[in-house]
Design an enzyme around this catalytic site. Structure first.
Site, PDB file in Angstrom:
ATOM      1  N   SER A 144     -15.404  20.666 -55.294  1.00  0.00           N
ATOM      2  CA  SER A 144     -16.842  20.745 -55.013  1.00  0.00           C
ATOM      3  C   SER A 144     -17.155  22.085 -54.369  1.00  0.00           C
ATOM      4  CB  SER A 144     -17.247  19.630 -54.050  1.00  0.00           C
ATOM      5  OG  SER A 144     -18.586  19.823 -53.611  1.00  0.00           O
ATOM      6  N   TYR A 158     -16.157  14.821 -46.259  1.00  0.00           N
ATOM      7  CA  TYR A 158     -16.080  14.971 -47.722  1.00  0.00           C
ATOM      8  C   TYR A 158     -15.738  16.421 -48.089  1.00  0.00           C
ATOM      9  CZ  TYR A 158     -17.984  15.637 -52.469  1.00  0.00           C
ATOM     10  OH  TYR A 158     -18.165  15.986 -53.786  1.00  0.00           O
TER      11      TYR A 158
HETATM   12  P1  NDP Z   1     -20.605   9.450 -59.176  1.00  0.00           P
HETATM   13  O1  NDP Z   1     -20.817   8.907 -57.801  1.00  0.00           O
HETATM   14  O2  NDP Z   1     -21.739   9.454 -60.141  1.00  0.00           O
HETATM   15  O3  NDP Z   1     -19.385   8.665 -59.846  1.00  0.00           O
HETATM   16  C1  NDP Z   1     -18.222   8.450 -59.104  1.00  0.00           C
HETATM   17  C2  NDP Z   1     -17.181   7.860 -60.004  1.00  0.00           C
HETATM   18  O4  NDP Z   1     -15.987   7.677 -59.238  1.00  0.00           O
HETATM   19  C3  NDP Z   1     -17.573   6.491 -60.539  1.00  0.00           C
HETATM   20  O5  NDP Z   1     -17.023   6.369 -61.827  1.00  0.00           O
HETATM   21  C4  NDP Z   1     -16.875   5.525 -59.587  1.00  0.00           C
HETATM   22  O6  NDP Z   1     -16.561   4.279 -60.182  1.00  0.00           O
HETATM   23  C5  NDP Z   1     -15.593   6.313 -59.303  1.00  0.00           C
HETATM   24  N1  NDP Z   1     -14.974   5.937 -58.051  1.00  0.00           N
HETATM   25  C6  NDP Z   1     -15.481   6.059 -56.809  1.00  0.00           C
HETATM   26  N2  NDP Z   1     -14.583   5.589 -55.910  1.00  0.00           N
HETATM   27  C7  NDP Z   1     -13.521   5.167 -56.601  1.00  0.00           C
HETATM   28  C8  NDP Z   1     -12.301   4.578 -56.237  1.00  0.00           C
HETATM   29  N3  NDP Z   1     -11.965   4.305 -54.969  1.00  0.00           N
HETATM   30  N4  NDP Z   1     -11.443   4.280 -57.221  1.00  0.00           N
HETATM   31  C9  NDP Z   1     -11.750   4.526 -58.497  1.00  0.00           C
HETATM   32  N5  NDP Z   1     -12.878   5.085 -58.918  1.00  0.00           N
HETATM   33  C10 NDP Z   1     -13.763   5.387 -57.962  1.00  0.00           C
HETATM   34  O7  NDP Z   1     -19.982  10.885 -58.967  1.00  0.00           O
HETATM   35  P2  NDP Z   1     -20.212  12.296 -59.714  1.00  0.00           P
HETATM   36  O8  NDP Z   1     -20.110  12.110 -61.167  1.00  0.00           O
HETATM   37  O9  NDP Z   1     -21.379  12.947 -59.114  1.00  0.00           O
HETATM   38  O10 NDP Z   1     -18.934  13.068 -59.156  1.00  0.00           O
HETATM   39  C11 NDP Z   1     -17.753  13.219 -59.908  1.00  0.00           C
HETATM   40  C12 NDP Z   1     -16.897  14.236 -59.181  1.00  0.00           C
HETATM   41  O11 NDP Z   1     -17.634  15.449 -59.008  1.00  0.00           O
HETATM   42  C13 NDP Z   1     -16.460  13.806 -57.780  1.00  0.00           C
HETATM   43  O12 NDP Z   1     -15.153  14.265 -57.554  1.00  0.00           O
HETATM   44  C14 NDP Z   1     -17.443  14.533 -56.887  1.00  0.00           C
HETATM   45  O13 NDP Z   1     -16.913  14.738 -55.600  1.00  0.00           O
HETATM   46  C15 NDP Z   1     -17.618  15.815 -57.654  1.00  0.00           C
HETATM   47  N6  NDP Z   1     -18.830  16.542 -57.309  1.00  0.00           N
HETATM   48  C16 NDP Z   1     -20.080  16.032 -57.608  1.00  0.00           C
HETATM   49  C17 NDP Z   1     -21.200  16.751 -57.272  1.00  0.00           C
HETATM   50  C18 NDP Z   1     -22.586  16.277 -57.552  1.00  0.00           C
HETATM   51  O14 NDP Z   1     -23.540  16.964 -57.154  1.00  0.00           O
HETATM   52  N7  NDP Z   1     -22.758  15.158 -58.238  1.00  0.00           N
HETATM   53  C19 NDP Z   1     -21.103  18.052 -56.601  1.00  0.00           C
HETATM   54  C20 NDP Z   1     -19.757  18.466 -56.344  1.00  0.00           C
HETATM   55  C21 NDP Z   1     -18.684  17.735 -56.693  1.00  0.00           C
HETATM   56  P3  NDP Z   1     -17.639   3.031 -60.101  1.00  0.00           P
HETATM   57  O15 NDP Z   1     -18.860   3.452 -60.854  1.00  0.00           O
HETATM   58  O16 NDP Z   1     -16.938   1.900 -60.783  1.00  0.00           O
HETATM   59  O17 NDP Z   1     -17.913   2.813 -58.656  1.00  0.00           O
END
Ligand code: NDP
Length: 249
Positions: A144, A158
């Site tokens: 990130s 985070y």
């Molecule tokens: P979302 O919150 O939209 O999605 C998160 C995903 O991770 C979901 O599929 C969720 O599954 C899964 N997840 C969360 N916790 C667990 C767990 N304990 N075990 C297994 N799966 C888990 O996130 P984004 O798409 O926004 O983010 C994706 C990546 O990008 C992350 O690493 C985030 O830190 C990074 N990121 C995102 C940014 C943003 O602005 N969106 C900015 C910078 C980085 P479920 O739906 O089943 O809960």
């Protein structure tokens, strides 16, 4: 058809789902993992299979070592050994200053975002490394822009977990470089997904976008393109590197 098997953790929505769709479009066989949204994962699998590829969804809590081992074994059984891993699953908690954080919150974030990522790397390397009889592979860790900003007044825990993701990406890339494995990172900035609601501010991007040089938030599909480039054959001399997909911030 591309016979490569790609595993995307947290692939049922957001950046993970956009990556799964792009890779399926390019002919990869796809495994996604999800934590709890089973129906959403199953609907995505139907869409991925419409590209003519094999696709499976596996429930796995990335903060659980047992679930991670089970996830990789299931992918072995159903699709064969993976050649691409996208460590995408991560969590964020409601915005607060460090002075009000407790250990339970911090540990849950570190266990999911760091330990989970490291353990998925471990399982991938066991299968990919030519030292272990594998045929090599590529790993992309989703970090990130927070690893650079530190996210003061929002979620330093985070941000620190993503700093660790950057560090482990650099170290691991060197550790496995002569075993046929490349390890890189993508650092998204403010991307329109549901993650911001988990941080307690669904409209966060609207508040901050005037400070982003490109004056807008990013789309999950824009991040997916960077991930796909690092996973694929156009980046074969790139390892231990990062692509910032953050609108210049
Ligand atoms: P979302 O919150 O939209 O999605 C998160 C995903 O991770 C979901 O599929 C969720 O599954 C899964 N997840 C969360 N916790 C667990 C767990 N304990 N075990 C297994 N799966 C888990 O996130 P984004 O798409 O926004 O983010 C994706 C990546 O990008 C992350 O690493 C985030 O830190 C990074 N990121 C995102 C940014 C943003 O602005 N969106 C900015 C910078 C980085 P479920 O739906 O089943 O809960």
């Amino acid at each position: 058809m591309n016979k490569k098997v790609a595993l995307i953790t947290g692939g049922n929505r957001g950046i993970g789902a956009a990556t799964a769709k792009l890779l399926a479009h390019r002919g990869y066989q796809i495994a996604i993992s999800y934590r709890q949204r089973k129906q959403q994962a199953e609907e995505l699998i139907v869409e991925l299979r419409s590209f003519g590829v094999l696709a499976i969804a596996v429930r796995a809590d990335i903060s659980s070592e047992k679930d991670i081992v089970q996830l990789f074994n299931t992918v072995d059984e159903q699709l064969g050994p993976i050649s691409c891993l996208v460590n995408n699953a991560a969590i964020i908690k409601p915005q607060m200053r460090v002075e009000t954080m407790d250990a339970e919150r911090i540990n849950e974030i570190l266990r999911t975002n760091i330990t989970g990522t490291l353990l998925c790397c471990r399982e991938a390397i066991k299968r990919m490394s030519i030292k272990n009889g594998g045929t090599g592979g590529t790993i992309v860790n989703i970090s990130s822009a927070a690893s650079r900003s530190g996210s003061p007044n929002e979620y330093i825990d985070y941000a620190a977990s993503k700093g660790a993701v950057d560090t482990l990406t650099i170290g691991l890339s060197q550790e496995v470089a002569d075993e046929g494995i490349r390890v890189n990172g993508v650092r998204p900035g403010f991307i329109y997904t549901e993650m911001h609601a988990d941080g307690g501010e669904a409209d966060r991007i609207e508040r901050v976008k005037s400070a982003i040089p490109l004056k807008r938030g990013g789309r999950a599909e824009e991040v997916a393109k960077a991930v796909a480039w690092l996973l694929g054959d156009e980046s074969t001399f790139t390892t231990g590197s990062f692509i910032d997909v953050a609108g210049g911030k």
